[in-house]
Design a protein around this motif. Structure first.
Motif, PDB file in Angstrom:
ATOM      1  N   UNK A 103      33.127  38.492  34.071  1.00 41.10           N
ATOM      2  CA  UNK A 103      33.958  39.238  35.042  1.00 41.10           C
ATOM      3  C   UNK A 103      35.060  39.065  35.343  1.00 41.10           C
ATOM      4  N   UNK A 104      36.312  39.239  35.472  1.00 42.47           N
ATOM      5  CA  UNK A 104      37.422  39.066  35.340  1.00 42.47           C
ATOM      6  C   UNK A 104      37.943  40.420  36.393  1.00 42.47           C
ATOM      7  N   UNK A 105      38.200  39.548  37.809  1.00 40.81           N
ATOM      8  CA  UNK A 105      38.945  40.367  38.811  1.00 40.81           C
ATOM      9  C   UNK A 105      40.251  40.714  38.301  1.00 40.81           C
ATOM     10  N   UNK A 106      41.184  41.682  38.387  1.00 41.91           N
ATOM     11  CA  UNK A 106      42.667  41.644  38.743  1.00 41.91           C
ATOM     12  C   UNK A 106      43.571  42.631  39.585  1.00 41.91           C
ATOM     13  N   UNK A 107      44.197  41.490  40.306  1.00 43.61           N
ATOM     14  CA  UNK A 107      44.213  42.291  41.403  1.00 43.61           C
ATOM     15  C   UNK A 107      45.483  41.748  42.228  1.00 43.61           C
ATOM     16  N   UNK A 108      45.882  42.127  43.230  1.00 46.76           N
ATOM     17  CA  UNK A 108      47.102  42.129  44.341  1.00 46.76           C
ATOM     18  C   UNK A 108      47.200  41.352  45.583  1.00 46.76           C
ATOM     19  N   UNK A 109      45.916  40.847  46.171  1.00 49.17           N
ATOM     20  CA  UNK A 109      45.923  40.242  47.847  1.00 49.17           C
ATOM     21  C   UNK A 109      45.479  39.460  47.124  1.00 49.17           C
ATOM     22  N   UNK A 110      45.338  38.737  48.309  1.00 51.47           N
ATOM     23  CA  UNK A 110      44.555  36.947  48.739  1.00 51.47           C
ATOM     24  C   UNK A 110      43.009  37.436  48.813  1.00 51.47           C
ATOM     25  N   UNK A 111      43.140  38.651  49.571  1.00 55.15           N
ATOM     26  CA  UNK A 111      41.357  39.118  49.977  1.00 55.15           C
ATOM     27  C   UNK A 111      41.247  40.166  48.939  1.00 55.15           C
ATOM     28  N   UNK A 112      41.677  40.360  47.350  1.00 52.98           N
ATOM     29  CA  UNK A 112      40.685  40.975  46.725  1.00 52.98           C
ATOM     30  C   UNK A 112      40.456  38.789  45.671  1.00 52.98           C
ATOM     31  N   UNK A 113      41.344  38.156  45.831  1.00 55.99           N
ATOM     32  CA  UNK A 113      41.001  36.892  45.409  1.00 55.99           C
ATOM     33  C   UNK A 113      39.630  36.522  45.747  1.00 55.99           C
ATOM     34  N   UNK A 114      39.591  36.610  47.037  1.00 57.89           N
ATOM     35  CA  UNK A 114      37.991  36.170  47.479  1.00 57.89           C
ATOM     36  C   UNK A 114      36.847  36.333  46.879  1.00 57.89           C
ATOM     37  N   UNK A 115      37.405  37.817  47.140  1.00 57.33           N
ATOM     38  CA  UNK A 115      35.992  38.713  46.280  1.00 57.33           C
ATOM     39  C   UNK A 115      35.614  37.975  44.977  1.00 57.33           C
ATOM     40  N   UNK A 116      36.258  37.173  44.258  1.00 53.81           N
ATOM     41  CA  UNK A 116      35.637  36.647  43.487  1.00 53.81           C
ATOM     42  C   UNK A 116      35.040  34.992  43.790  1.00 53.81           C
ATOM     43  N   UNK A 117      35.777  34.642  44.701  1.00 53.91           N
ATOM     44  CA  UNK A 117      34.644  33.420  45.279  1.00 53.91           C
ATOM     45  C   UNK A 117      33.452  34.448  45.980  1.00 53.91           C
ATOM     46  N   UNK A 118      33.164  35.034  46.858  1.00 56.24           N
ATOM     47  CA  UNK A 118      31.914  36.359  47.533  1.00 56.24           C
ATOM     48  C   UNK A 118      30.920  36.588  46.573  1.00 56.24           C
ATOM     49  N   UNK A 119      31.084  36.943  45.010  1.00 49.53           N
ATOM     50  CA  UNK A 119      30.616  37.521  44.371  1.00 49.53           C
ATOM     51  C   UNK A 119      29.682  36.480  44.337  1.00 49.53           C
ATOM     52  N   UNK A 120      29.934  35.262  43.453  1.00 46.40           N
ATOM     53  CA  UNK A 120      29.119  34.556  42.770  1.00 46.40           C
ATOM     54  C   UNK A 120      27.710  34.849  43.217  1.00 46.40           C
ATOM     55  N   UNK A 121      27.169  34.644  44.102  1.00 48.58           N
ATOM     56  CA  UNK A 121      25.725  34.136  44.930  1.00 48.58           C
ATOM     57  C   UNK A 121      25.368  35.400  44.491  1.00 48.58           C
TER      58      UNK A 121
END
Length: 119
Positions: A78-96
Motif C-alpha cells: 500500500x503506497x500512500x501519496x499525500x500532501x500533509x503530515x497527518x496523511x503521512x501519519x495515516x501510513x503508520x496508523x494503518x499498519x495494525x
C-alpha cells in the motif's frame, strides 16, 4: 468526494485517487472494483493518492473498518501519496489493520511510489 480507480500497469496493481471527504457511498463505488480484482488476481497492490483530502465521514470510517477486517491479508503493498503530515501519519496508523507493506510518499515523490508498488 471524488474517487477515481485506475488499473495500473501490472494486473494486480490499482491506483485510487481520493479528493475531498470520503463518504460511505464512495466505498460502495470503489470497494467492488478492488474486490473483483482480488477475485481475479489474488492479492493486490494499491497506490492511494490523496489530493486536498479532508478525511472520512462516520459512515465511511465504518466502511473502512469493515474493508480492513475483511481484507486483512489481501493487500501486498500500500503506497500512500499525500500532501500533509497527518496523511503521512495515516501510513503508520494503518499498519495494525493489514499485513501489507505500507509506505508514505510526498506528492513530489509520486513516481517513486509507482516504482515501489511495482517492485
Amino acid at each position: 468526494m471524488s474517487v477515481e480507480v485506475k488499473e495500473g500497469v501490472a494486473g494486480k496493481f490499482l491506483e485510487v485517487h481520493l479528493t475531498g471527504k470520503l463518504t460511505k457511498e464512495d466505498y460502495q463505488h470503489f470497494v467492488p472494483l478492488i474486490e473483483q480484482r482480488l477475485k481475479d488476481k489474488g492479492k493486490v497492490r494499491l497506490l492511494v493518492e490523496l489530493h486536498d483530502f479532508h478525511g472520512w465521514t462516520a459512515g465511511a470510517l465504518w466502511e473502512d473498518m469493515k474493508f480492513d477486517s475483511k481484507h486483512f491479508k489481501d493487500i501486498e503493498r500500500l503506497a500512500i501519496v499525500g500532501e500533509s503530515k497527518w496523511e503521512q501519519g495515516m501510513a503508520t496508523f494503518c499498519k495494525p489493520f493489514t499485513t501489507a507493506k505500507i509506505k508514505y510518499f510526498d506528492k513530489s515523490e509520486a513516481a517513486a511510489a509507482t516504482t515501489w508498488i511495482q517492485e
